[in-house]
Design a protein around this motif. Structure first.
Motif, PDB file in Angstrom:
ATOM      1  N   CYS A  87       0.829  -1.202   0.000  1.00 54.87           N
ATOM      2  CA  CYS A  87       0.000   0.000   0.000  1.00 54.87           C
ATOM      3  C   CYS A  87       0.868   1.259   0.000  1.00 54.87           C
ATOM      4  O   CYS A  87       1.796   1.381   0.809  1.00 54.87           O
ATOM      5  N   PRO A  88       0.565   2.227  -0.877  1.00 52.56           N
ATOM      6  CA  PRO A  88       1.391   3.437  -0.954  1.00 52.56           C
ATOM      7  C   PRO A  88       0.978   4.530   0.026  1.00 52.56           C
ATOM      8  O   PRO A  88       1.668   5.551   0.132  1.00 52.56           O
ATOM      9  N   ALA A  89      -0.138   4.360   0.738  1.00 53.70           N
ATOM     10  CA  ALA A  89      -0.655   5.424   1.600  1.00 53.70           C
ATOM     11  C   ALA A  89       0.256   5.646   2.806  1.00 53.70           C
ATOM     12  O   ALA A  89       0.738   4.697   3.422  1.00 53.70           O
ATOM     13  N   ASP A  90       0.454   6.895   3.156  1.00 59.67           N
ATOM     14  CA  ASP A  90       1.279   7.265   4.301  1.00 59.67           C
ATOM     15  C   ASP A  90       0.659   6.691   5.579  1.00 59.67           C
ATOM     16  O   ASP A  90      -0.433   7.100   5.978  1.00 59.67           O
TER      17      ASP A  90
ATOM     18  N   ASP B 114      -0.467   9.166   8.517  1.00 62.17           N
ATOM     19  CA  ASP B 114      -1.465  10.199   8.259  1.00 62.17           C
ATOM     20  C   ASP B 114      -2.859   9.566   8.255  1.00 62.17           C
ATOM     21  O   ASP B 114      -3.180   8.775   7.363  1.00 62.17           O
ATOM     22  N   PRO B 115      -3.717   9.896   9.227  1.00 65.50           N
ATOM     23  CA  PRO B 115      -5.057   9.298   9.250  1.00 65.50           C
ATOM     24  C   PRO B 115      -5.854   9.548   7.973  1.00 65.50           C
ATOM     25  O   PRO B 115      -6.715   8.748   7.616  1.00 65.50           O
ATOM     26  N   GLU B 116      -5.586  10.655   7.283  1.00 66.92           N
ATOM     27  CA  GLU B 116      -6.347  10.995   6.092  1.00 66.92           C
ATOM     28  C   GLU B 116      -5.795  10.353   4.819  1.00 66.92           C
ATOM     29  O   GLU B 116      -6.402  10.489   3.751  1.00 66.92           O
ATOM     30  N   SER B 117      -4.674   9.650   4.923  1.00 64.22           N
ATOM     31  CA  SER B 117      -4.117   9.014   3.725  1.00 64.22           C
ATOM     32  C   SER B 117      -5.063   7.957   3.166  1.00 64.22           C
ATOM     33  O   SER B 117      -5.117   7.744   1.952  1.00 64.22           O
ATOM     34  N   ALA B 118      -5.805   7.299   4.038  1.00 64.99           N
ATOM     35  CA  ALA B 118      -6.769   6.300   3.572  1.00 64.99           C
ATOM     36  C   ALA B 118      -7.872   6.948   2.745  1.00 64.99           C
ATOM     37  O   ALA B 118      -8.339   6.369   1.752  1.00 64.99           O
ATOM     38  N   ASP B 119      -8.288   8.142   3.125  1.00 67.53           N
ATOM     39  CA  ASP B 119      -9.329   8.832   2.370  1.00 67.53           C
ATOM     40  C   ASP B 119      -8.847   9.127   0.951  1.00 67.53           C
ATOM     41  O   ASP B 119      -9.581   8.948  -0.025  1.00 67.53           O
ATOM     42  N   ARG B 120      -7.612   9.569   0.838  1.00 70.45           N
ATOM     43  CA  ARG B 120      -7.043   9.842  -0.488  1.00 70.45           C
ATOM     44  C   ARG B 120      -6.934   8.545  -1.297  1.00 70.45           C
ATOM     45  O   ARG B 120      -7.189   8.525  -2.509  1.00 70.45           O
TER      46      ARG B 120
END
Length: 409
Positions: A221-224, A227-233
């Protein structure tokens, strides 16, 4: 202090902890015989000699190379037999053997592979990469096939990776003239894209497509992760890609988050409520599982090995102690106000006796935001297997029915 529904078991050290012999004889031997978590699609005959060797050599730490390497001879044997079967024009036999080899590798790289490879995790990463390779050799022989599609992360921030790898399986009858519903599978802490064969069979047999994506802080998974909001992106980029595929009916998309993925299925039910007909949070944490009180005891419970170190890395913490003291305020879906937003239809599934994430994490959600649906199974542990699966499929059938009324709560 929470008066845990788990009761006295909250303070109990479960008998399999710290011993591969006890784990095999009290839990995993049965699981491998029944092909249930974490031995989905596995074969008992593949695992018995491996665990006999691990027990004989007193190898108890799954994070060591010695543990992972003990599985290699069986994988080599299965891959060789699969290649021979394929060369002799027996594709069904080859697919079965490649699949079995991939399942063995799944247990060998258990319990966690981080997106960041360090010197001490090279062997686990190699096992995951080999698992993906052999799994796709099996899945390419199925009908319908599973394809790996790597899409650009069009919503990335500076600390997100540039691309998102997906596994996609689409019924043969799907087309622009006959678009089909889609299940977005959000994987877990230890179960990744190649670990969902039976689910994709069940999904495509119902005439639906499936898109499988790993969650932040795990596997590819590339999401940070910090950062809690990385999943939203992440989900926005995936859903926007899905909308470009004419064979997908984007009015009938449901998420299904598995274990640690259940956390993200809950979050997405709020943040992406206008894109989802429904969301299944299966074995989810939401709030209490990140409390110092719960984290002080969770390593003693039913999870096969220790879990807090893996959770800490998965959520982007440099130390486990920092994770234990600070993650709840940062990531809790209750404390951060996520659950006070409206939500799409949301089904919460779990076992009442879950010692990995407390059943309280499902129950607390009924006091926030819109109405929720739930089914909790007494006398069962994490995920509520086997009783929870039929409930999930029946609920998804209702939600994705052409006649379903989609209500945003």
């Amino acid at each position: 202090m929470v008066n845990w529904i788990l009761g006295d078991r909250f303070d109990t050290v479960y008998p399999h902890k710290g011993s591969i012999k006890a784990l095999w004889e009290s839990k995993w031997k049965f699981c491998s015989q029944k092909s249930i978590y974490p031995f989905h699609d596995g074969e008992f005959e593949d695992f018995e000699p491996i665990f006999e060797e691990l027990i004989a050599k007193n190898i108890n730490d799954p994070f060591t190379d010695a543990y992972t390497n003990a599985f290699s001879p069986i994988v080599d044997k299965l891959e060789e037999e699969a290649t021979t079967a394929l060369n002799n024009s027996h594709p069904d036999r080859a697919a079965d053997l490649f699949r079995r080899a991939a399942v063995v590798l799944r247990i060998s790289r258990f319990p966690y592979v981080s997106p960041t490879t360090r010197p001490d995790t090279v062997t686990k990463r190699a096992a995951l990469d080999r698992q993906k390779y052999l799994y796709m050799k099996a899945a390419s022989l199925w009908n319908p096939v599973i394809n790996e599609v790597i899409i650009p992360h069009t919503r990335r921030s500076a600390k997100d990776g540039p691309s998102i790898p997906l596994y996609i399986r689409v019924p043969e009858e799907a087309s622009a003239d006959r678009p089909v519903p889609v299940i977005l599978l959000m994987t877990g802490l230890d179960g990744y894209r190649p670990d969902n064969s039976q689910r994709t069979h069940e999904i495509t047999n119902r005439g639906w497509a499936t898109v499988i994506c790993e969650i932040p802080g795990t596997a590819d998974c590339p999401a940070d992760p910090a950062d809690p909001e990385s999943a939203d992106r992440l989900w926005t980029a995936v859903l926007e890609y899905m909308a470009q595929r004419p064979e997908f009916d984007m009015t009938r998309v449901a998420a299904w988050g598995l274990s640690a993925g259940g956390f993200y299925a809950i979050r997405a039910a709020c943040t992406h409520r206008d894109f989802l007909a429904g969301s299944v949070a299966h074995g989810p944490g939401s709030h209490h599982f990140l409390s110092p009180e719960w984290l002080a005891k969770v390593n003693d419970h039913e999870y096969p090995f220790t879990i807090t170190d893996s959770w800490a890395e998965k959520y982007g913490y440099a130390t486990t102690e920092d994770f234990i003291q600070n993650s709840q305020k940062k990531f809790s879906l209750v404390e951060t106000g996520i659950m006070d937003q409206p939500n799409c239809r949301l089904l919460l599934l779990n076992g009442v006796d879950d010692g990995v994430v407390p059943i309280e994490d499902s129950m607390v959600l009924f006091n926030h935001g819109g109405p929720k649906e739930g089914r909790f199974f007494e006398g069962t542990v994490h995920m509520g297997y086997p009783h929870s699966l039929p409930v999930a499929y029946k609920w998804l059938e209702d939600v994705l029915s052409p006649n379903a009324t989609q209500v945003k709560n």
